[in-house]
Scaffold this motif. Structure first.
Motif, PDB file in Angstrom:
ATOM      1  N   THR A 121      32.230  42.798  48.893  1.00  0.00           N
ATOM      2  CA  THR A 121      33.113  41.798  48.290  1.00  0.00           C
ATOM      3  C   THR A 121      32.418  40.446  48.121  1.00  0.00           C
ATOM      4  O   THR A 121      32.945  39.559  47.453  1.00  0.00           O
ATOM      5  CB  THR A 121      34.395  41.604  49.120  1.00  0.00           C
ATOM      6  OG1 THR A 121      34.056  41.126  50.429  1.00  0.00           O
ATOM      7  CG2 THR A 121      35.175  42.906  49.235  1.00  0.00           C
ATOM      8  N   SER A 168      40.402  39.363  38.763  1.00  0.00           N
ATOM      9  CA  SER A 168      40.839  40.105  39.956  1.00  0.00           C
ATOM     10  C   SER A 168      41.837  41.194  39.580  1.00  0.00           C
ATOM     11  O   SER A 168      42.881  41.371  40.205  1.00  0.00           O
ATOM     12  CB  SER A 168      41.458  39.144  40.985  1.00  0.00           C
ATOM     13  OG  SER A 168      40.505  38.222  41.441  1.00  0.00           O
ATOM     14  N   LYS A 169      41.472  41.951  38.540  1.00  0.00           N
ATOM     15  CA  LYS A 169      42.337  43.012  38.028  1.00  0.00           C
ATOM     16  C   LYS A 169      41.584  44.341  38.015  1.00  0.00           C
ATOM     17  O   LYS A 169      40.364  44.388  37.857  1.00  0.00           O
ATOM     18  CB  LYS A 169      42.787  42.698  36.595  1.00  0.00           C
ATOM     19  CG  LYS A 169      43.583  41.415  36.437  1.00  0.00           C
ATOM     20  CD  LYS A 169      45.001  41.560  36.942  1.00  0.00           C
ATOM     21  CE  LYS A 169      45.813  40.300  36.645  1.00  0.00           C
ATOM     22  NZ  LYS A 169      47.194  40.400  37.166  1.00  0.00           N
ATOM     23  N   SER A 193      46.385  44.262  40.678  1.00  0.00           N
ATOM     24  CA  SER A 193      45.587  43.091  41.022  1.00  0.00           C
ATOM     25  C   SER A 193      45.025  43.292  42.423  1.00  0.00           C
ATOM     26  O   SER A 193      45.534  44.094  43.200  1.00  0.00           O
ATOM     27  CB  SER A 193      46.435  41.813  40.974  1.00  0.00           C
ATOM     28  OG  SER A 193      47.514  41.898  41.896  1.00  0.00           O
ATOM     29  N   PHE A 194      43.949  42.570  42.732  1.00  0.00           N
ATOM     30  CA  PHE A 194      43.371  42.701  44.065  1.00  0.00           C
ATOM     31  C   PHE A 194      42.931  41.342  44.577  1.00  0.00           C
ATOM     32  O   PHE A 194      42.671  40.413  43.804  1.00  0.00           O
ATOM     33  CB  PHE A 194      42.189  43.689  44.061  1.00  0.00           C
ATOM     34  CG  PHE A 194      41.009  43.243  43.244  1.00  0.00           C
ATOM     35  CD1 PHE A 194      40.023  42.430  43.778  1.00  0.00           C
ATOM     36  CD2 PHE A 194      40.870  43.649  41.922  1.00  0.00           C
ATOM     37  CE1 PHE A 194      38.931  42.016  43.030  1.00  0.00           C
ATOM     38  CE2 PHE A 194      39.779  43.244  41.162  1.00  0.00           C
ATOM     39  CZ  PHE A 194      38.812  42.427  41.719  1.00  0.00           C
ATOM     40  N   ARG A 195      42.866  41.226  45.879  1.00  0.00           N
ATOM     41  CA  ARG A 195      42.326  40.026  46.509  1.00  0.00           C
ATOM     42  C   ARG A 195      41.435  40.444  47.664  1.00  0.00           C
ATOM     43  O   ARG A 195      41.651  41.483  48.313  1.00  0.00           O
ATOM     44  CB  ARG A 195      43.440  39.085  46.993  1.00  0.00           C
ATOM     45  CG  ARG A 195      44.248  39.607  48.147  1.00  0.00           C
ATOM     46  CD  ARG A 195      45.242  38.566  48.650  1.00  0.00           C
ATOM     47  NE  ARG A 195      45.917  39.024  49.864  1.00  0.00           N
ATOM     48  CZ  ARG A 195      45.432  38.887  51.096  1.00  0.00           C
ATOM     49  NH1 ARG A 195      44.248  38.319  51.273  1.00  0.00           N
ATOM     50  NH2 ARG A 195      46.101  39.308  52.148  1.00  0.00           N
ATOM     51  N   ILE A 196      40.434  39.645  47.934  1.00  0.00           N
ATOM     52  CA  ILE A 196      39.487  39.953  48.992  1.00  0.00           C
ATOM     53  C   ILE A 196      40.149  39.759  50.354  1.00  0.00           C
ATOM     54  O   ILE A 196      40.736  38.714  50.626  1.00  0.00           O
ATOM     55  CB  ILE A 196      38.236  39.070  48.877  1.00  0.00           C
ATOM     56  CG1 ILE A 196      37.483  39.410  47.583  1.00  0.00           C
ATOM     57  CG2 ILE A 196      37.329  39.238  50.089  1.00  0.00           C
ATOM     58  CD1 ILE A 196      36.325  38.488  47.291  1.00  0.00           C
ATOM     59  N   ALA A 197      40.068  40.775  51.202  1.00  0.00           N
ATOM     60  CA  ALA A 197      40.637  40.703  52.546  1.00  0.00           C
ATOM     61  C   ALA A 197      39.561  40.563  53.615  1.00  0.00           C
ATOM     62  O   ALA A 197      39.814  40.014  54.682  1.00  0.00           O
ATOM     63  CB  ALA A 197      41.483  41.943  52.828  1.00  0.00           C
ATOM     64  N   VAL A 202      39.482  45.128  50.095  1.00  0.00           N
ATOM     65  CA  VAL A 202      40.356  44.393  49.174  1.00  0.00           C
ATOM     66  C   VAL A 202      41.783  44.906  49.341  1.00  0.00           C
ATOM     67  O   VAL A 202      42.001  46.095  49.623  1.00  0.00           O
ATOM     68  CB  VAL A 202      39.908  44.556  47.706  1.00  0.00           C
ATOM     69  CG1 VAL A 202      38.583  43.854  47.460  1.00  0.00           C
ATOM     70  CG2 VAL A 202      39.825  46.024  47.301  1.00  0.00           C
ATOM     71  N   ASP A 203      42.738  43.997  49.205  1.00  0.00           N
ATOM     72  CA  ASP A 203      44.147  44.365  49.178  1.00  0.00           C
ATOM     73  C   ASP A 203      44.563  44.536  47.724  1.00  0.00           C
ATOM     74  O   ASP A 203      44.228  43.702  46.870  1.00  0.00           O
ATOM     75  CB  ASP A 203      45.001  43.274  49.829  1.00  0.00           C
ATOM     76  CG  ASP A 203      44.788  43.198  51.331  1.00  0.00           C
ATOM     77  OD1 ASP A 203      44.452  44.237  51.933  1.00  0.00           O
ATOM     78  OD2 ASP A 203      44.931  42.092  51.895  1.00  0.00           O
ATOM     79  N   ASN A 205      47.598  45.270  44.797  1.00  0.00           N
ATOM     80  CA  ASN A 205      49.021  45.186  44.465  1.00  0.00           C
ATOM     81  C   ASN A 205      49.274  45.836  43.108  1.00  0.00           C
ATOM     82  O   ASN A 205      48.632  45.478  42.108  1.00  0.00           O
ATOM     83  CB  ASN A 205      49.485  43.733  44.426  1.00  0.00           C
ATOM     84  CG  ASN A 205      49.499  43.087  45.794  1.00  0.00           C
ATOM     85  OD1 ASN A 205      50.046  43.641  46.746  1.00  0.00           O
ATOM     86  ND2 ASN A 205      48.880  41.928  45.904  1.00  0.00           N
ATOM     87  N   TRP A 236      45.391  48.978  50.694  1.00  0.00           N
ATOM     88  CA  TRP A 236      44.069  48.375  50.791  1.00  0.00           C
ATOM     89  C   TRP A 236      42.998  49.417  50.530  1.00  0.00           C
ATOM     90  O   TRP A 236      43.226  50.619  50.675  1.00  0.00           O
ATOM     91  CB  TRP A 236      43.829  47.671  52.132  1.00  0.00           C
ATOM     92  CG  TRP A 236      44.039  48.469  53.380  1.00  0.00           C
ATOM     93  CD1 TRP A 236      45.104  48.391  54.240  1.00  0.00           C
ATOM     94  CD2 TRP A 236      43.147  49.454  53.960  1.00  0.00           C
ATOM     95  NE1 TRP A 236      44.948  49.260  55.293  1.00  0.00           N
ATOM     96  CE2 TRP A 236      43.748  49.929  55.156  1.00  0.00           C
ATOM     97  CE3 TRP A 236      41.914  49.988  53.601  1.00  0.00           C
ATOM     98  CZ2 TRP A 236      43.158  50.895  55.969  1.00  0.00           C
ATOM     99  CZ3 TRP A 236      41.321  50.957  54.404  1.00  0.00           C
ATOM    100  CH2 TRP A 236      41.941  51.389  55.582  1.00  0.00           C
TER     101      TRP A 236
END
Length: 268
Positions: A121, A168-169, A193-197, A202-203, A205, A236
Motif C-alpha cells: 500500500t 481509490s476505486k 472504493s477502498f482506503r488504506i488500513a 485495504v478496507d 466498501n 478487507w
C-alpha cells in the motif's frame, strides 16, 4: 632495479555495495532471457519470460547478496508451477479436488514468502491497472450453481479487476455468456472504493452494481441478491504478494485470490 607493484586480491569485505550489486546484475544475465523475445501481455504469468527490474535486484542483493540470485530463480520456478497447477480448473469457481487445492495453496504460500513488495500500500502503483483472475477459493456449488443457471444454460467467462489508485476505486467485471439466447454475452460490474488500513491491507466498501445488457439482467433478476452476495468485495483485503505480473490477496472471509496482470486495451 625495478620495483613491481602487486595489487592484492579483492575480497568480498573490500567490495563496495554498489560494485556487489553491479556484479550480481551482470551474473543475472546468465538466466534472464534476451530482451529480443516478444512480450505477450495477455498470456498467463508463467508462460512468458520474467523480466526483473534493476531496482528489484538491488533490493535483494542488499538484503542478502549470497542468496539473491537463488531466490529469484526459485520465485520464477514457483510461478511457473502455479501457472501449471491452475490450468484447466476454471479458476476453481466450481470446486476442485482437495489434492489440487492443497497443491495450489502450498505454491501460493511459497510465492508469498518471496514477496518483493512487503509494503504494497506504500507502492500502490504496482497494484494499479487491470488484472485477470486465474484462481480463487470462492466457489459456486450445489443449489447456488443450479439457481444461477450456471450448469448448462449460462457460462462464466473471464473475471477482471481494474484499480484506479488516483480515485481509490476498483471495478470488478464478471463476464457471462448465455448459450440459449443466441450466444448472448454480458457482464456484472461491481464498483467499490477502498482506503488504506495498513502497509499491506485495504478496507473495501461496496458502492454499486449493474448487469448489462437488460436481457441478461432478466435472467439473473430472481436470484440477483445471491449472485451479488457471491462476488461482493466488501470487507478487507490483505495484499500478500505483488510484482509486475502477479498479485495475490486474502480477504476477511478467508478467500484467496490469484490474479495476473492483463493488457486492458484488449478488455472490451
Amino acid at each position: 632495479m625495478v620495483t613491481k607493484l602487486v595489487q592484492p586480491p579483492m575480497t568480498d569485505s573490500h567490495v563496495s555495495p554498489l560494485i556487489c550489486r553491479t556484479m550480481n546484475a551482470m551474473k543475472l544475465q546468465n538466466f534472464v532471457p534476451s530482451r529480443n523475445h516478444s512480450r505477450i501481455n495477455t498470456s498467463r504469468f508463467g508462460e512468458r519470460p520474467l523480466w526483473f527490474r534493476p531496482i528489484t535486484i538491488i533490493k535483494v542483493a542488499e538484503h542478502n547478496p549470497g542468496s539473491g540470485l537463488a531466490e529469484l530463480e526459485t520465485l520464477a520456478q514457483k510461478k511457473r508451477e502455479l501457472c501449471q497447477a491452475v490450468e484447466g480448473i476454471n479458476r476453481g469457481i466450481f470446486g476442485i479436488p482437495a489434492t489440487k487445492k492443497s497443491e495450489i495453496e502450498r505454491l501460493v504460500k511459497q510465492i508469498e514468502s518471496l514477496n518483493p513488495t512487503p509494503c504494497p500500500t506504500l507502492e500502490l502503483e504496482k497494484v494499479a491497472g487491470c488484472w485477470r483472475l486465474v484462481y480463487s477459493t470462492i466457489s459456486i456449488l450445489g443449489s447456488k450453481r443450479t439457481k444461477l443457471g450456471l450448469r448448462d444454460f449460462i457460462s462464466l467467462d473471464d473475471f477482471f479487476q481494474t484499480i484506479d489508485i488516483s480515485k481509490s476505486k476498483a471495478v470488478n467485471v464478471i463476464k457471462f455468456s448465455a448459450m440459449g439466447l443466441s450466444l448472448l454475452s454480458g457482464q456484472l460490474n461491481i464498483e467499490a472504493s477502498f482506503r488504506i488500513a495498513s502497509s499491506t491491507r485495504v478496507d473495501i466498501n461496496f458502492e454499486n452494481s449493474t448487469i448489462t445488457p437488460d436481457r441478461l439482467m432478466n435472467v439473473f433478476r430472481k436470484n440477483y441478491d445471491l449472485l451479488l452476495g457471491i462476488f461482493n468485495p466488501e470487507g478487507w483485503l490483505e495484499i500478500t504478494y505483488v510484482d509486475d505480473t502477479l498479485r495475490i490477496g486474502r480477504d476477511d472471509k478467508s478467500n484467496i485470490f490469484v490474479l495476473e496482470r492483463f493488457d486492458d486495451s484488449n478488455n472490451t
